[in-house]
Design a protein around this motif. Structure first.
Motif, mmCIF file in Angstrom:
data_model
loop_
_atom_site.group_PDB
_atom_site.id
_atom_site.type_symbol
_atom_site.label_atom_id
_atom_site.label_comp_id
_atom_site.label_asym_id
_atom_site.label_seq_id
_atom_site.Cartn_x
_atom_site.Cartn_y
_atom_site.Cartn_z
ATOM 1 N N GLY A 178 52.093 38.929 16.694
ATOM 2 C CA GLY A 178 51.011 39.891 16.857
ATOM 3 C C GLY A 178 50.918 40.399 18.295
ATOM 4 O O GLY A 178 50.991 39.616 19.245
ATOM 5 N N GLY A 179 50.786 41.700 18.444
ATOM 6 C CA GLY A 179 50.700 42.290 19.779
ATOM 7 C C GLY A 179 52.043 42.613 20.393
ATOM 8 O O GLY A 179 52.096 43.209 21.476
ATOM 9 N N ILE A 180 53.133 42.231 19.733
ATOM 10 C CA ILE A 180 54.476 42.541 20.220
ATOM 11 C C ILE A 180 55.028 43.703 19.409
ATOM 12 O O ILE A 180 54.848 43.766 18.190
ATOM 13 C CB ILE A 180 55.402 41.313 20.084
ATOM 14 N N ASP A 181 55.671 44.631 20.067
ATOM 15 C CA ASP A 181 56.277 45.763 19.374
ATOM 16 C C ASP A 181 57.230 45.239 18.306
ATOM 17 O O ASP A 181 58.124 44.440 18.608
ATOM 18 C CB ASP A 181 57.056 46.626 20.379
ATOM 19 N N PRO A 182 57.052 45.642 17.036
ATOM 20 C CA PRO A 182 57.929 45.149 15.971
ATOM 21 C C PRO A 182 59.419 45.351 16.242
ATOM 22 O O PRO A 182 60.242 44.581 15.739
ATOM 23 C CB PRO A 182 57.474 45.943 14.742
ATOM 24 N N ARG A 183 59.761 46.353 17.021
ATOM 25 C CA ARG A 183 61.166 46.564 17.342
ATOM 26 C C ARG A 183 61.728 45.448 18.211
ATOM 27 O O ARG A 183 62.957 45.299 18.314
ATOM 28 C CB ARG A 183 61.340 47.917 18.028
ATOM 29 N N TRP A 185 60.717 42.138 17.794
ATOM 30 C CA TRP A 185 60.508 40.854 17.125
ATOM 31 C C TRP A 185 61.775 40.004 17.084
ATOM 32 O O TRP A 185 61.708 38.782 17.136
ATOM 33 C CB TRP A 185 60.000 41.076 15.705
ATOM 34 N N GLY A 186 62.922 40.642 16.970
ATOM 35 C CA GLY A 186 64.175 39.903 16.873
ATOM 36 C C GLY A 186 64.532 39.125 18.121
ATOM 37 O O GLY A 186 65.446 38.293 18.089
ATOM 38 N N ASP A 187 63.827 39.362 19.226
ATOM 39 C CA ASP A 187 64.110 38.660 20.476
ATOM 40 C C ASP A 187 63.094 37.560 20.770
ATOM 41 O O ASP A 187 63.169 36.909 21.819
ATOM 42 C CB ASP A 187 64.113 39.648 21.650
ATOM 43 N N VAL A 188 62.147 37.339 19.868
ATOM 44 C CA VAL A 188 61.108 36.329 20.075
ATOM 45 C C VAL A 188 61.584 34.985 19.533
ATOM 46 O O VAL A 188 62.005 34.882 18.375
ATOM 47 C CB VAL A 188 59.795 36.742 19.376
ATOM 48 N N ASP A 189 61.506 33.961 20.359
ATOM 49 C CA ASP A 189 61.897 32.614 19.944
ATOM 50 C C ASP A 189 60.782 32.024 19.071
ATOM 51 O O ASP A 189 59.692 31.722 19.553
ATOM 52 C CB ASP A 189 62.132 31.741 21.166
ATOM 53 N N LEU A 190 61.074 31.858 17.786
ATOM 54 C CA LEU A 190 60.087 31.360 16.833
ATOM 55 C C LEU A 190 60.304 29.892 16.475
ATOM 56 O O LEU A 190 59.642 29.380 15.569
ATOM 57 C CB LEU A 190 60.143 32.203 15.550
ATOM 58 N N THR A 191 61.188 29.216 17.171
ATOM 59 C CA THR A 191 61.596 27.870 16.785
ATOM 60 C C THR A 191 60.415 26.911 16.639
ATOM 61 O O THR A 191 60.243 26.269 15.590
ATOM 62 C CB THR A 191 62.607 27.296 17.791
ATOM 63 N N GLY A 192 59.611 26.788 17.671
ATOM 64 C CA GLY A 192 58.496 25.836 17.637
ATOM 65 C C GLY A 192 57.473 26.188 16.580
ATOM 66 O O GLY A 192 56.987 25.312 15.835
ATOM 67 N N ILE A 193 57.122 27.471 16.501
ATOM 68 C CA ILE A 193 56.161 27.941 15.505
ATOM 69 C C ILE A 193 56.684 27.651 14.097
ATOM 70 O O ILE A 193 55.947 27.178 13.219
ATOM 71 C CB ILE A 193 55.917 29.452 15.685
ATOM 72 N N TYR A 194 57.929 27.932 13.893
ATOM 73 C CA TYR A 194 58.579 27.747 12.585
ATOM 74 C C TYR A 194 58.588 26.270 12.188
ATOM 75 O O TYR A 194 58.232 25.909 11.053
ATOM 76 C CB TYR A 194 59.999 28.298 12.702
ATOM 77 N N GLN A 195 58.962 25.394 13.102
ATOM 78 C CA GLN A 195 59.030 23.974 12.784
ATOM 79 C C GLN A 195 57.644 23.407 12.474
ATOM 80 O O GLN A 195 57.487 22.609 11.536
ATOM 81 C CB GLN A 195 59.680 23.215 13.938
ATOM 82 N N ALA A 196 56.633 23.834 13.233
ATOM 83 C CA ALA A 196 55.271 23.356 12.984
ATOM 84 C C ALA A 196 54.759 23.840 11.632
ATOM 85 O O ALA A 196 54.113 23.098 10.883
ATOM 86 C CB ALA A 196 54.347 23.816 14.099
ATOM 87 N N ALA A 197 55.060 25.087 11.302
ATOM 88 C CA ALA A 197 54.626 25.639 10.022
ATOM 89 C C ALA A 197 55.317 24.928 8.857
ATOM 90 O O ALA A 197 54.692 24.666 7.825
ATOM 91 C CB ALA A 197 54.902 27.140 9.975
#
Length: 263
Positions: A178-183, A185-197
């Motif tokens: 949220g708040g990041i340009d969707p274009r 998104w592919g450069d955002v590190d989601l590792t920690g968020i993903y593992q917690a979810a």
């Protein structure tokens, strides 16, 4: 609207003759590819117990393969009603054989334990990037459509989905993106968020095996956590294994936030 897809994150569709006819044509075409030595070198892994088969089926943008005519049926109609007429890519042909799982090529002990105990549960499109294998959103799928190509017993490594997990995952991804340009998104590190979810999903969402015969279909929400169960001790399948074709067409517009929306 498909209530199961919206609420549960998955929907199972009863067998239809047109889909069964398509599955027969797709199975014949898939078997040629599965038996091809070059394709085996590319796709056979887990010590010969899984043929991954990404982009393996020689179908066109309407799903037609061989003499089958375009793919049709209630599941595809439901997906197109929600997501629009997105061209279909060459389907994955995933084949599981007795003894699955064995360690995948290059898989360490921890990763294999996760495959064995948690069905290698994942959300499609979050790819491991770089030497650190950081999870990033590199493919924005609209939906997952599974079409069995061979009959098999329910314990022959069925697809499993964690019911309602798409709500947990969506909240996590929305918080990170949220708040990041969707274009970008592919450069955002989601590792920690993903593992917690994923941990939250395992604690709160029921695990549902989805076994089906040729002619049936299952539609899975793009953010639903899902995987493949181990092969059961008494499982039965034909010599060609438990074979499923998967379509995951990608959303056309990456400048918008459609990927984060429900359903």
């Amino acid at each position: 609207m498909v209530t199961g897809l919206t609420d549960a994150g998955w929907a199972l569709f009863a067998p239809e003759k047109a889909v069964s006819d398509w599955a027969g044509a797709a199975r014949a075409a898939a078997l040629e590819r599965v038996r091809d030595p070059e394709e085996q070198a590319r796709s056979l892994t887990c010590e010969g117990t899984w043929f991954v088969g990404v982009d393996c089926l020689p179908n066109d943008a309407r799903g037609a393969v061989g003499q089958s005519g375009p793919l049709c049926g209630a599941a595809l109609t439901a997906a197109q009603r929600i997501y629009g007429q997105i061209p279909l890519h060459r389907a994955q042909v995933s084949v599981i054989y007795p003894g699955y799982p064995r360690p995948r090529d290059g898989e360490d002990d921890a990763a294999f334990r996760y495959r064995l105990s948690r069905d290698a549960a994942h959300v499609d499109g979050l790819l491991p990037v770089g030497a650190g294998r950081r999870r990033m959103l590199r493919e924005r799928h609209a939906y997952i459509l599974g079409l069995p190509l061979t009959g098999a017993s329910p314990d022959a490594s069925p697809l499993v989905v964690w019911q309602g997990s798409h709500h947990v995952m969506r909240r996590a991804f929305a918080g990170a993106l949220g708040g990041i340009d969707p274009r970008d998104w592919g450069d955002v590190d989601l590792t920690g968020i993903y593992q917690a979810a994923r941990r939250e999903v395992f604690e709160t969402c029921p695990r549902i095996p989805l076994a089906a015969e040729p002619g049936a279909a299952y539609l899975i929400h793009r953010m639903a956590l899902h995987g493949v169960a181990p092969w059961g001790e008494a499982a039965e399948a034909p010599p060609e294994g438990r074979m499923v074709a998967y379509f995951r067409p990608e959303l056309q517009d990456i400048a918008g936030d459609e990927w984060l929306r429900l359903p």
